[in-house]
Design a protein around this motif. Structure first.
Motif, PDB file in Angstrom:
ATOM      1  N   VAL A   4       0.835  -1.204   0.000  1.00  0.00           N
ATOM      2  CA  VAL A   4       0.000   0.000   0.000  1.00  0.00           C
ATOM      3  C   VAL A   4       0.867   1.251   0.000  1.00  0.00           C
ATOM      4  N   THR A   5       1.897   1.258   0.831  1.00  0.00           N
ATOM      5  CA  THR A   5       2.803   2.418   0.906  1.00  0.00           C
ATOM      6  C   THR A   5       3.485   2.664  -0.429  1.00  0.00           C
ATOM      7  N   ALA A   6       3.965   1.598  -1.071  1.00  0.00           N
ATOM      8  CA  ALA A   6       4.668   1.746  -2.343  1.00  0.00           C
ATOM      9  C   ALA A   6       3.752   2.309  -3.423  1.00  0.00           C
ATOM     10  N   PHE A   7       2.499   1.851  -3.470  1.00  0.00           N
ATOM     11  CA  PHE A   7       1.565   2.338  -4.486  1.00  0.00           C
ATOM     12  C   PHE A   7       1.117   3.765  -4.202  1.00  0.00           C
ATOM     13  N   VAL A   8       0.931   4.095  -2.939  1.00  0.00           N
ATOM     14  CA  VAL A   8       0.491   5.447  -2.588  1.00  0.00           C
ATOM     15  C   VAL A   8       1.584   6.468  -2.876  1.00  0.00           C
ATOM     16  N   LEU A   9       2.827   6.143  -2.528  1.00  0.00           N
ATOM     17  CA  LEU A   9       3.931   7.079  -2.712  1.00  0.00           C
ATOM     18  C   LEU A   9       4.441   7.121  -4.160  1.00  0.00           C
ATOM     19  N   HIS A  10       4.079   6.104  -4.946  1.00  0.00           N
ATOM     20  CA  HIS A  10       4.565   5.992  -6.326  1.00  0.00           C
ATOM     21  C   HIS A  10       6.091   6.021  -6.380  1.00  0.00           C
ATOM     22  N   ALA A  11       6.719   5.449  -5.353  1.00  0.00           N
ATOM     23  CA  ALA A  11       8.177   5.388  -5.309  1.00  0.00           C
ATOM     24  C   ALA A  11       8.639   4.190  -6.138  1.00  0.00           C
ATOM     25  N   HIS A  12       9.384   4.465  -7.205  1.00  0.00           N
ATOM     26  CA  HIS A  12       9.749   3.439  -8.170  1.00  0.00           C
ATOM     27  C   HIS A  12      10.543   2.302  -7.532  1.00  0.00           C
ATOM     28  N   THR A  13      11.579   2.655  -6.784  1.00  0.00           N
ATOM     29  CA  THR A  13      12.433   1.631  -6.174  1.00  0.00           C
ATOM     30  C   THR A  13      11.676   0.858  -5.102  1.00  0.00           C
ATOM     31  N   LEU A  14      10.923   1.584  -4.270  1.00  0.00           N
ATOM     32  CA  LEU A  14      10.150   0.924  -3.217  1.00  0.00           C
ATOM     33  C   LEU A  14       9.102  -0.008  -3.822  1.00  0.00           C
ATOM     34  N   LEU A  15       8.500   0.425  -4.921  1.00  0.00           N
ATOM     35  CA  LEU A  15       7.495  -0.412  -5.576  1.00  0.00           C
ATOM     36  C   LEU A  15       8.123  -1.694  -6.129  1.00  0.00           C
ATOM     37  N   ALA A  16       9.316  -1.571  -6.711  1.00  0.00           N
ATOM     38  CA  ALA A  16      10.012  -2.755  -7.238  1.00  0.00           C
ATOM     39  C   ALA A  16      10.341  -3.729  -6.099  1.00  0.00           C
TER      40      ALA A  16
ATOM     41  N   GLY B  69      12.912  -9.254 -10.446  1.00  0.00           N
ATOM     42  CA  GLY B  69      12.489  -7.947  -9.937  1.00  0.00           C
ATOM     43  C   GLY B  69      13.516  -6.871 -10.226  1.00  0.00           C
ATOM     44  N   ALA B  70      14.785  -7.210 -10.073  1.00  0.00           N
ATOM     45  CA  ALA B  70      15.847  -6.234 -10.358  1.00  0.00           C
ATOM     46  C   ALA B  70      15.881  -5.873 -11.839  1.00  0.00           C
ATOM     47  N   LEU B  71      15.648  -6.871 -12.700  1.00  0.00           N
ATOM     48  CA  LEU B  71      15.638  -6.607 -14.140  1.00  0.00           C
ATOM     49  C   LEU B  71      14.478  -5.708 -14.532  1.00  0.00           C
ATOM     50  N   VAL B  72      13.300  -5.953 -13.968  1.00  0.00           N
ATOM     51  CA  VAL B  72      12.139  -5.097 -14.253  1.00  0.00           C
ATOM     52  C   VAL B  72      12.392  -3.693 -13.774  1.00  0.00           C
ATOM     53  N   TRP B  73      12.971  -3.567 -12.584  1.00  0.00           N
ATOM     54  CA  TRP B  73      13.297  -2.230 -12.046  1.00  0.00           C
ATOM     55  C   TRP B  73      14.278  -1.502 -12.977  1.00  0.00           C
ATOM     56  N   TRP B  74      15.292  -2.204 -13.474  1.00  0.00           N
ATOM     57  CA  TRP B  74      16.297  -1.590 -14.329  1.00  0.00           C
ATOM     58  C   TRP B  74      15.680  -1.150 -15.665  1.00  0.00           C
ATOM     59  N   LEU B  75      14.839  -2.006 -16.240  1.00  0.00           N
ATOM     60  CA  LEU B  75      14.274  -1.687 -17.556  1.00  0.00           C
ATOM     61  C   LEU B  75      13.215  -0.594 -17.486  1.00  0.00           C
ATOM     62  N   SER B  76      12.587  -0.410 -16.327  1.00  0.00           N
ATOM     63  CA  SER B  76      11.499   0.559 -16.221  1.00  0.00           C
ATOM     64  C   SER B  76      11.961   1.886 -15.616  1.00  0.00           C
ATOM     65  N   ARG B  77      13.262   2.066 -15.470  1.00  0.00           N
ATOM     66  CA  ARG B  77      13.745   3.345 -14.903  1.00  0.00           C
ATOM     67  C   ARG B  77      13.480   4.500 -15.859  1.00  0.00           C
TER      68      ARG B  77
END
Length: 335
Positions: free
Chosen positions: A111-123, A327-335
């Motif tokens: 919930v926190t990750a979606f509310v804050l829209h923090a990219h790294t936290l969401l990943a 998860g790390a790959l998705v985070w890297w590609l979606s930066r």
């Protein structure tokens, strides 16, 4: 119908596995996979046929996932409090409480990750959720197959009924948990004796440092007090763990009868892991469970599941690392 082919193949392999050896851990996973593939095929059919939109299926999946987290969490917390109150604060008694807290923490993180829209936290949150989903899937597989395994019938003659030991009260008295195993063993022995072949009753358990006698001797005295004949009793008095119970009992039975068949009796929450261990050490037989207190079952089942994860730790660690890398790959590609 082709959409259901993976489910059909997985279920066919599951059936073959059960026929070959019902004690395989892979049977539980295959049963779970066949259900997941069938559900996925059903959703695909609904979307492809225009009955539902893909977005509706995605929303339904999110709702079901949320319910899988939020419904068990308070129940586990309540059970954890009951366990601490009745059994004390030992590490094993805290498992349901810790599992409930972990589910609430996972929900809060998402919930926190979606509310804050923090990219790294969401990943990070999604990766942790994926690992939690994998562990939850395995737990559901074990739970479903353990229930199925407990209802499978004994197929062949039986030469031994083996009852696994547990700790003694005051170092010399049979505990209620152990008494339930022994009573279940006596019931099984009576039923099997109707096949015109009286099996031996093998009681298994060594002597702990805080015990005045071996668990096997205390168990033997318990069943003898109920009229069980000494001539059919066999004692295994050297084991300290479930694996030793089974391997030492196997050595005794195989030494007397290399082609023996047996039934192993333990507590209901302990049945599937005992069956997996019995297969690994070469015990020839089926495992059945004795009833335990309802409040005790959730924590005990979680403990058994954790032990199974440890038994297959290499595979589980490898799959969890793949999820982390994904998860790390998705985070890297979606930066």
């Amino acid at each position: 119908m082709l959409a259901y082919a993976p489910a059909a193949v997985a279920f066919l392999v599951f059936c073959v596995g059960v026929l070959r050896d019902r004690r395989r851990f892979s049977n539980a996973v295959l049963l779970g996979l066949s259900l997941v593939f069938a559900l996925a095929a059903w959703c695909f059919t609904l979307v492809h046929g225009g009955t539902l939109a893909g977005r509706d299926v995605a929303v339904a999946a999110v709702v079901v996932g949320a319910l899988c987290v939020l419904v068990p969490a308070p129940l586990l917390l309540a059970n954890g409090v009951t366990m601490v109150r009745k059994e004390g604060r030992g590490p094993a008694n805290l498992l349901s409480l810790l599992a409930g807290l972990a589910l609430f923490a996972l929900a809060a993180l998402l919930v926190t990750a979606f509310v804050l829209h923090a990219h790294t936290l969401l990943a990070i949150a999604v990766t942790i959720a994926a690992i939690a989903g994998y562990v939850g899937f395995l737990f559901a597989c074990v739970l479903a197959y353990a229930m199925l395994y407990g209802h499978l019938r004994i197929r062949r003659r039986t030469d031994y009924v083996v009852v696994l030991g547990a700790g003694l009260l005051g170092g010399e008295r049979v505990s209620p948990l152990l008494a339930a195993r022994l009573d279940r063993g006596l019931t099984a022995h009576r039923a099997l004796s109707k096949r015109k072949r009286e099996p031996f009753l093998l009681v298994s358990g060594g002597k702990g440092d805080d015990e005045a006698l071996s668990e096997a001797e205390a168990m033997a005295r318990y069943v003898q007090a109920k009229g069980f004949p000494e001539r059919l009793l066999v004692r295994e008095e050297r084991s300290a763990t479930t694996e030793e119970n089974l391997s030492n009992s196997h050595a005794l039975m195989a030494g007397a009868n290399p082609g023996y068949r047996c039934v192993v009796v333990t507590s209901n929450y302990h049945v599937f892991r005992t069956a997996v261990t019995a297969r690994r050490v070469g015990v020839r037989g089926h495992v059945m469970g004795a009833p335990t207190a309802t409040y005790f079952w959730p924590s005990a089942m979680i403990r058994e599941f954790v032990a199974l994860l440890v038994d297959y730790r290499r595979t589980n660690i490898a799959l969890c690392l793949l999820l982390v890398l994904g998860g790390a790959l998705v985070w890297w590609l979606s930066r």
